[in-house]
Motif scaffolding. Structure first.
Motif, PDB file in Angstrom:
ATOM      1  N   ASP A  21       0.826  -1.208   0.000  1.00 37.68           N
ATOM      2  CA  ASP A  21       0.000   0.000   0.000  1.00 37.68           C
ATOM      3  C   ASP A  21       0.859   1.257   0.000  1.00 37.68           C
ATOM      4  N   LYS A  24       2.188   2.043  -3.486  1.00 39.77           N
ATOM      5  CA  LYS A  24       1.200   2.636  -4.397  1.00 39.77           C
ATOM      6  C   LYS A  24       1.055   4.129  -4.169  1.00 39.77           C
ATOM      7  N   ALA A  25       1.137   4.555  -2.921  1.00 45.22           N
ATOM      8  CA  ALA A  25       0.874   5.957  -2.585  1.00 45.22           C
ATOM      9  C   ALA A  25       2.139   6.787  -2.393  1.00 45.22           C
ATOM     10  N   ARG A 136       1.344   8.327 -10.893  1.00 42.81           N
ATOM     11  CA  ARG A 136       0.756   7.111 -10.341  1.00 42.81           C
ATOM     12  C   ARG A 136       0.420   7.287  -8.857  1.00 42.81           C
ATOM     13  N   ARG A 139      -2.498   9.838  -8.284  1.00 40.66           N
ATOM     14  CA  ARG A 139      -3.790   9.251  -8.643  1.00 40.66           C
ATOM     15  C   ARG A 139      -4.273   8.326  -7.533  1.00 40.66           C
ATOM     16  N   HIS A 140      -3.356   7.547  -6.972  1.00 47.29           N
ATOM     17  CA  HIS A 140      -3.748   6.636  -5.892  1.00 47.29           C
ATOM     18  C   HIS A 140      -4.168   7.420  -4.645  1.00 47.29           C
ATOM     19  N   GLN A 141      -3.462   8.495  -4.347  1.00 45.30           N
ATOM     20  CA  GLN A 141      -3.798   9.299  -3.177  1.00 45.30           C
ATOM     21  C   GLN A 141      -5.133  10.024  -3.343  1.00 45.30           C
ATOM     22  N   LEU A 143      -7.949   8.877  -5.117  1.00 47.29           N
ATOM     23  CA  LEU A 143      -8.950   7.987  -5.708  1.00 47.29           C
ATOM     24  C   LEU A 143     -10.366   8.517  -5.526  1.00 47.29           C
TER      25      LEU A 143
END
Length: 284
Positions: A21, A24-25, A136, A139-141, A143
């Protein structure tokens, strides 16, 4: 004895310390992506680029804007051929930051134009990877808000292949922020602004579109002003309109180079140019 790990190895080691996780962030760290400030635009950089704008795979860069159940070209009879068809996006890219560096301008503009697609074009490999990794992560942060779905970065040489990516009249804004000044006279042919390149900018810009330029080198500023003013497809934007333009304010403060100039107490030279309507053909 093995040598010291390179930047790519170091950032891979850093990622291994993070949970899935967190990976991703996690925003990328610039220290792992530093690269020399400029690259030779005439060198062969082993780049890939579309043969025409219609062949460009924008869908992989803007997945939130993919047109559902649509593919380019005619319907293929073989299912495997259909799967290979290029997916279309339902909105065209309109803003290009040429030589986007670490993407400061892109990330500042993206929330201001949430329904407009922006792309950064950067020739340096590591710097491009940094911007792509940051996109990337952001975008994850975000959502829940959908922010930063409208921004992408390509490794590309705009001086050679700009019309391969954009159709005639597609763009509404082009940014040329702190380009390589190429001080030596024999290097002036490598400057990002020239009569030839201005014709390419005019081709991909729609009438009324704006080219934004900024530099801390007065000689280069004068060069860009001279070449745009002398080109029949452009006129210089007036000072009042330029000062009121939100994009100018963001451009002067959000790029990495701009912040560096600010820290060093340097001067920034700004000029904007409007794409004019094409004159009618004789007989029209």
């Amino acid at each position: 004895m093995p040598g010291e790990p390179n930047k790519r190895q170091k950032r891979e080691e850093y990622r291994k310390l993070l949970s899935v996780d967190e990976q991703k962030a996690a925003l990328p760290k610039k220290k792992f992506y530093r690269q020399r400030a400029h690259a030779n635009p005439f060198s062969d950089h082993s780049l890939t680029y579309p043969v025409s704008p219609s062949e460009m795979d924008w869908a992989s860069h803007y997945p939130a804007f993919v047109a559902k159940n649509e593919t380019s070209g005619s319907v293929q009879s073989h299912p495997q051929e259909s799967e290979l068809a290029i997916q279309k996006i339902f909105r065209n890219v309109e803003i290009a930051d040429i030589g986007c560096g670490f993407g400061g301008l892109l990330f500042a503009l993206a929330p201001k134009f949430p329904e407009t697609l922006l792309v950064g074009m950067e020739i340096r490999t590591s710097v491009t990877e940094f911007v792509q990794e940051k996109i990337r992560a952001l975008r994850h942060q975000n959502l829940n808000t959908g922010l930063y779905q409208n921004v992408a970065c390509l490794r590309a040489n705009a001086m050679k292949f700009l019309p391969n990516f954009f159709a005639k009249g597609q763009l509404s804004k082009i940014f040329l922020c702190f380009p390589d000044p190429h001080f030596k006279t024999r290097k002036h042919k490598a400057r990002i602004v020239s009569m030839t390149l201005n014709s390419e900018y005019a081709y991909v810009l729609r009438p009324g579109a704006i080219v934004y330029t900024i530099t801390d080198v007065e000689d280069l500023h004068n060069w860009m002003v001279e070449h745009f003013v002398e080109h029949l497809s452009f006129e210089r934007v007036g000072e009042q309109e330029q000062e009121e333009d939100m994009c100018v304010k963001i451009m002067t403060t959000e790029t990495e180079e701009g912040k560096k100039v600010e820290r060093n107490g340097g001067q920034k030279f700004v000029a904007c140019f409007r794409r004019l309507e094409d004159p009618p053909w004789p007989g029209e």
